[in-house]
Design a protein around this motif. Sequence first.
Motif, short mmCIF file in Angstrom:
data_model
loop_
_atom_site.label_atom_id
_atom_site.label_comp_id
_atom_site.label_asym_id
_atom_site.label_seq_id
_atom_site.Cartn_x
_atom_site.Cartn_y
_atom_site.Cartn_z
N ASP A 89 0.85 -1.35 0.46
CA ASP A 89 1.50 -0.08 0.77
C ASP A 89 0.57 1.07 0.43
OD1 ASP A 89 4.19 -1.01 1.54
OD2 ASP A 89 4.27 -1.73 -0.52
N GLU A 90 0.54 2.08 1.29
CA GLU A 90 -0.26 3.27 1.02
C GLU A 90 0.48 4.29 0.17
OE1 GLU A 90 -1.60 4.93 4.69
OE2 GLU A 90 -3.27 3.52 4.87
N GLU A 91 1.82 4.16 0.10
CA GLU A 91 2.59 5.13 -0.65
C GLU A 91 3.84 4.48 -1.24
OE1 GLU A 91 5.12 9.07 0.55
OE2 GLU A 91 2.97 9.08 1.07
N VAL A 92 4.14 4.79 -2.51
CA VAL A 92 5.37 4.32 -3.15
C VAL A 92 5.95 5.48 -3.97
CG1 VAL A 92 4.63 1.91 -3.32
CG2 VAL A 92 4.14 3.47 -5.20
N THR A 93 7.21 5.33 -4.34
CA THR A 93 7.86 6.32 -5.20
C THR A 93 8.20 5.67 -6.53
OG1 THR A 93 8.82 7.46 -3.30
CG2 THR A 93 9.80 7.91 -5.44
N ILE A 94 7.72 6.26 -7.63
CA ILE A 94 7.97 5.74 -8.97
C ILE A 94 8.66 6.84 -9.77
CG2 ILE A 94 6.96 4.79 -11.08
CD1 ILE A 94 4.60 3.83 -9.41
N LEU A 95 9.89 6.59 -10.20
CA LEU A 95 10.66 7.58 -10.96
C LEU A 95 10.70 8.92 -10.22
CD1 LEU A 95 9.29 6.78 -14.53
CD2 LEU A 95 11.39 5.95 -13.47
N ASN A 96 10.91 8.84 -8.90
CA ASN A 96 11.00 10.02 -8.03
C ASN A 96 9.70 10.81 -7.95
OD1 ASN A 96 13.68 9.57 -7.28
ND2 ASN A 96 14.43 10.56 -9.13
N ARG A 97 8.59 10.17 -8.28
CA ARG A 97 7.28 10.80 -8.15
C ARG A 97 6.47 10.03 -7.12
NH1 ARG A 97 7.51 10.96 -14.58
NH2 ARG A 97 8.56 12.96 -14.81
N ARG A 98 5.86 10.76 -6.20
CA ARG A 98 5.14 10.12 -5.10
C ARG A 98 3.75 9.69 -5.54
NH1 ARG A 98 1.51 11.37 -1.24
NH2 ARG A 98 1.27 13.45 -2.11
N LEU A 99 3.42 8.44 -5.25
CA LEU A 99 2.11 7.89 -5.58
C LEU A 99 1.53 7.30 -4.30
CD1 LEU A 99 0.36 7.47 -8.15
CD2 LEU A 99 1.28 5.16 -8.27
N SER A 100 0.33 7.76 -3.91
CA SER A 100 -0.28 7.26 -2.67
C SER A 100 -1.72 6.82 -2.92
CB SER A 100 -0.25 8.35 -1.58
OG SER A 100 -1.07 9.46 -1.95
N TRP A 101 -2.17 5.92 -2.06
CA TRP A 101 -3.54 5.37 -2.17
C TRP A 101 -4.13 5.39 -0.77
CZ3 TRP A 101 -5.02 1.09 -6.02
CH2 TRP A 101 -6.34 0.70 -5.84
N ARG A 102 -5.09 6.28 -0.55
CA ARG A 102 -5.72 6.40 0.76
C ARG A 102 -7.22 6.62 0.61
NH1 ARG A 102 -0.92 9.36 1.31
NH2 ARG A 102 0.53 8.51 2.83
N SER A 103 -7.99 5.77 1.28
CA SER A 103 -9.46 5.90 1.30
C SER A 103 -10.05 5.97 -0.10
CB SER A 103 -9.87 7.14 2.11
OG SER A 103 -9.35 7.07 3.42
N GLY A 104 -9.53 5.14 -0.99
CA GLY A 104 -10.08 5.08 -2.34
C GLY A 104 -9.63 6.20 -3.25
N VAL A 105 -8.72 7.05 -2.79
CA VAL A 105 -8.22 8.16 -3.61
C VAL A 105 -6.73 7.92 -3.91
CG1 VAL A 105 -7.79 10.64 -3.73
CG2 VAL A 105 -9.85 9.79 -2.59
N VAL A 106 -6.39 7.98 -5.20
CA VAL A 106 -4.99 7.84 -5.60
C VAL A 106 -4.44 9.24 -5.86
CG1 VAL A 106 -3.40 6.94 -7.33
CG2 VAL A 106 -5.37 5.57 -6.61
#
Length: 220
Positions: A89-106
């Motif tokens: 997955d490129e994006e998930v929600t943890i404790l209502n906070r958005r976390l994404s991983w794209r092109s080596g950048v979190v």
Amino acid sequence: MKRWLYGTRPAASAWEADFSDKMKQAEFEKGKSAPTVFYNAKTKSRCVVHGDDFTFLAYEDEIPKIIEAMKIWYEIKVRGILGGEPGDDEEVTILNRRLSWRSGVVEYEADPKHAEAIIAEVGLTRESKGLEAPIEKEMIREKEEDDTEGDEEKLLVGEEANKLRGVDARANYLGLVRPDIQYTTKEVCRRMSKPQKKHWKTLKRLARYLVMYPKLVWKF
């Protein structure tokens, strides 16, 4: 576990004891300073528990093993597997906070609804005038004066006091992942025991800053 579902006082500690025991069986060691953080020295896997949310950091071949173990322990829902490999997955929600991983950048972003709620609760809108700073020197001096003032007529009471404290608490929660407002939220929360009418001025200043900068994204 069924007994604790009724909300008895030991419920939280019983839940912690239950998952801690299961994590120990899976060779995870509990953190020395934070009892809801776990580490498996053999697999280099890490885990953080918040309520009933479990977030793991592990190598790809360990993830299925962790999921299967947890399915044996509890009824679970896998919210996502964040990573840079095909199928992740490129994006998930943890404790209502958005976390994404794209092109080596979190990227890590706070839930924007808290900023929106603060803006609304002080009587502003997204179209209101924004400001470049969340606090000014005059407000800091006012705080120093508050420490010496004893005029009871200036104090907020009842529902109005509770409302101000509620906005203070929301700002404090948002400040956990927004260092740009942490000093301001610290100052407003110091006034919660004896809130005064003029303290809405500080909150409104913070709200105008959030109008100007409604979100902040951490990039790793």
